[in-house]
Design a protein around this motif. Structure first.
Motif, short mmCIF file in Angstrom:
data_model
loop_
_atom_site.label_atom_id
_atom_site.label_comp_id
_atom_site.label_asym_id
_atom_site.label_seq_id
_atom_site.Cartn_x
_atom_site.Cartn_y
_atom_site.Cartn_z
N THR A 49 -2.68 -2.87 -13.53
CA THR A 49 -1.94 -1.74 -12.96
C THR A 49 -1.60 -0.68 -14.00
O THR A 49 -1.10 0.38 -13.64
CB THR A 49 -0.63 -2.21 -12.31
OG1 THR A 49 0.21 -2.81 -13.31
CG2 THR A 49 -0.89 -3.21 -11.21
N LEU A 56 -5.76 -1.37 -5.09
CA LEU A 56 -4.64 -2.17 -5.58
C LEU A 56 -5.10 -3.60 -5.86
O LEU A 56 -5.90 -4.16 -5.11
CB LEU A 56 -3.51 -2.19 -4.55
CG LEU A 56 -2.93 -0.81 -4.20
CD1 LEU A 56 -1.97 -0.92 -3.03
CD2 LEU A 56 -2.24 -0.20 -5.42
N ARG A 100 0.83 -1.21 0.00
CA ARG A 100 0.00 0.00 0.00
C ARG A 100 0.86 1.26 0.00
O ARG A 100 0.54 2.23 -0.69
CB ARG A 100 -0.95 0.00 1.20
CG ARG A 100 -2.03 -1.07 1.11
CD ARG A 100 -3.12 -0.83 2.14
NE ARG A 100 -2.64 -0.88 3.51
CZ ARG A 100 -2.51 -1.98 4.22
NH1 ARG A 100 -2.81 -3.17 3.69
NH2 ARG A 100 -2.07 -1.95 5.47
N GLU A 101 1.94 1.23 0.76
CA GLU A 101 2.80 2.42 0.83
C GLU A 101 3.47 2.72 -0.51
O GLU A 101 3.70 3.88 -0.84
CB GLU A 101 3.88 2.22 1.90
CG GLU A 101 3.33 2.23 3.33
CD GLU A 101 4.39 1.88 4.35
OE1 GLU A 101 5.47 1.37 3.95
OE2 GLU A 101 4.14 2.09 5.56
N HIS A 102 3.73 1.68 -1.28
CA HIS A 102 4.42 1.84 -2.56
C HIS A 102 3.52 1.63 -3.77
O HIS A 102 4.00 1.57 -4.90
CB HIS A 102 5.62 0.89 -2.62
CG HIS A 102 6.69 1.19 -1.61
ND1 HIS A 102 6.60 0.77 -0.29
CD2 HIS A 102 7.84 1.89 -1.72
CE1 HIS A 102 7.68 1.19 0.37
NE2 HIS A 102 8.44 1.87 -0.46
N ARG A 103 2.20 1.50 -3.52
CA ARG A 103 1.21 1.38 -4.59
C ARG A 103 1.53 0.22 -5.54
O ARG A 103 1.58 0.36 -6.76
CB ARG A 103 1.10 2.68 -5.40
CG ARG A 103 0.77 3.93 -4.58
CD ARG A 103 -0.58 3.85 -3.95
NE ARG A 103 -1.65 3.68 -4.95
CZ ARG A 103 -2.90 3.35 -4.65
NH1 ARG A 103 -3.24 3.13 -3.39
NH2 ARG A 103 -3.80 3.22 -5.60
N LEU A 104 1.73 -0.96 -4.96
CA LEU A 104 2.08 -2.14 -5.73
C LEU A 104 1.00 -3.21 -5.59
O LEU A 104 0.41 -3.36 -4.52
CB LEU A 104 3.42 -2.72 -5.27
CG LEU A 104 4.66 -1.85 -5.48
CD1 LEU A 104 5.87 -2.51 -4.84
CD2 LEU A 104 4.89 -1.60 -6.97
N THR A 106 -6.06 -3.25 1.39
CA THR A 106 -5.42 -3.18 0.08
C THR A 106 -6.46 -3.04 -1.02
O THR A 106 -6.27 -2.30 -2.00
CB THR A 106 -4.56 -4.44 -0.14
OG1 THR A 106 -3.62 -4.55 0.93
CG2 THR A 106 -3.82 -4.39 -1.46
N ALA A 153 -7.66 0.45 -1.10
CA ALA A 153 -6.65 1.34 -1.67
C ALA A 153 -6.62 1.28 -3.19
O ALA A 153 -5.85 2.01 -3.82
CB ALA A 153 -5.27 0.99 -1.11
#
Length: 437
Positions: free
Chosen positions: A214, A132, A90-94, A127, A130
């Motif tokens: 993505t 993702l 989540r912090e790195h949008r992966l 997640t 978010a």
């Protein structure tokens, strides 16, 4: 990990540390020795390894289970690692890719092990919120809580051939249970997983999924009409043209519209409708568009639920949706009613109505009643010259009105279901591929 990660790209996410008392949280005799033997045998300190890697060029967070470490079981330390991996994603949008091989929760930690499933479910939900993607790969075996959270809770579920997959592991099933029901192939057939992928194809297939889920999203304008260009003269002509076996169907439109596409399968409720609806994600001019396309057959409840699942997933990921309408109507046999036809159709109506992403619809053939309208985008629906849209099929309309068979063709005219009628009535925005009028 080596099966899916591009060479030299894997970087492990630092694992949280936790001090545990002798014998673990329950003081289980021999537990420390079992962990030590598992570590010596596998070279790992826990049953999961988490990190980032590129998969056929797309970066993702990978969660790889080591089944050799106490059967890939979940304990408190496993939960710590899983939580850290999801947080990092989540912090790195992966996107997150669990590569699952587990027998379930760790007996030596009792209920504290079982509650890790709640932690996993929470991280998966955060997640999802978010925006993702989560794409699971089911290895052998995938059972217990690992299947019921990391596996079945993913957006897209791929499986290796012959993998044992099921909530009940082999040692806890009824003695007369059919083992063929607990396989990857059976889960796909039941709508609980999307596809079985051979190991040699896994990296490319998974990489395509990650790229589509993505990548840049592009709004879908209506496809060009592939069939007739002249408009029908009468209502009955419109009906017969739409029912013609020579008319282009959904697969032809999808092949012409997308350069590449991948399919989702199943409603996650035990059903599939491969003959009624095709759903998935495709690439159009380098951008991602989701699709839900009726195939010309009566659509079954599982088909509607799969379409609703597709639309909700696309909406969450910010991907526009293309729907192709082509059905004489919803399946109306007794089995369809037992499978919840009304509720399934309501799901699609609701998913389309609630979508925040653009939804574009093209009627490519028959548009029969509410079973067709459910997939149509209000204010953004188009029709081909060999399509029609009607409150009900002319034959059924005549029957409801107690008219003789000889009046069916006239009834078709009165219904004003031709493409040009639909434009005039304001039901559709325009006619795809039709000559200027």
């Amino acid at each position: 990990m080596a099966l899916v990660a591009d060479e030299g790209t894997f970087r492990e996410v630092p694992a949280p540390t936790r001090d545990s008392p002798a014998g673990g949280p329950l003081g289980w005799d021999g537990y420390d020795a079992s962990r030590a033997r598992a570590a010596d045998r596998t070279g790992e300190e826990e049953s999961v390894v988490c990190g980032t890697a590129r998969v056929h060029g797309t970066e993702a967070v990978l969660i790889a289970f080591e089944f050799g470490f106490l059967g890939g079981s979940l304990g408190e330390r496993t939960g710590d690692r899983l939580e850290a991996a999801y947080t990092y994603a989540r912090e790195h949008r992966l996107p997150v890719v669990p590569l699952i091989a587990t027998g379930g929760s760790r007996m030596q930690e009792g209920m504290l092990a079982l509650t890790q499933l709640q932690r996993v479910a929470r991280q998966s939900a955060l997640t999802r919120e978010a925006g993702l993607a989560q794409v699971a790969v089911l290895r052998d075996p995938t059972t217990g809580g690992g299947w019921a959270t990391l596996g079945a809770g993913a957006d897209v579920i791929l499986a290796l051939p012959g993998a044992q997959v099921g909530f009940a592991g082999s040692r806890v099933r009824p003695p007369d249970a059919d083992p063929s029901a607990y396989t990857a192939e059976a889960q796909v057939a039941a709508g609980s997983a999307d596809a079985v992928v051979p190991p040699g194809d896994l990296r490319e297939t998974l990489g395509l999924w990650l790229r589509l889920l993505t990548g840049s999203a592009g709004e879908a304008g209506p496809p060009h009409a592939l069939g007739a260009t002249a408009l029908p003269g009468t209502g009955w002509e419109a009906v017969t043209r739409a029912r013609s076996p020579e008319r282009p169907r959904a697969r032809a439109y999808l092949d012409a519209f997308f350069s590449r596409r991948v399919a989702i399968s199943g409603d996650r409720c035990g059903g599939t409708d491969p003959d009624g609806v095709l759903c998935g994600f495709g690439e159009r001019d380098g951008r991602t568009v989701a699709y839900a396309a009726q195939t010309g057959a009566a659509t079954r409840p599982a088909g509607y639920r799969t379409a609703a699942r597709l639309i909700r997933l696309a909406d969450r990921l910010g991907v526009p949706v293309l729907t192709l309408v082509d059905t004489p109507g919803a399946a109306n046999d007794a089995e369809a009613e037992r499978q919840g036809a009304g509720a399934a159709i309501a799901e699609v109506f609701g998913a389309v109505a609630a979508a925040r992403v653009p939804v574009t619809t093209l009627v490519i053939g028959e548009g029969g009643s509410g079973g067709a309208l459910a997939l149509a985008a209000p204010g953004n629906t188009w029709v081909t010259p060999d399509g029609y849209f009607s409150v009900i099929a002319p034959e059924l309309a005549a029957a409801i009105l107690k008219r003789p068979v000889s009046e069916i063709e006239a009834t078709a005219g009165q219904l004003r279901l031709r493409p040009q009628d639909l434009v005039e009535l304001g039901v559709v925005r325009g006619i795809a591929g039709a000559p200027d009028r």
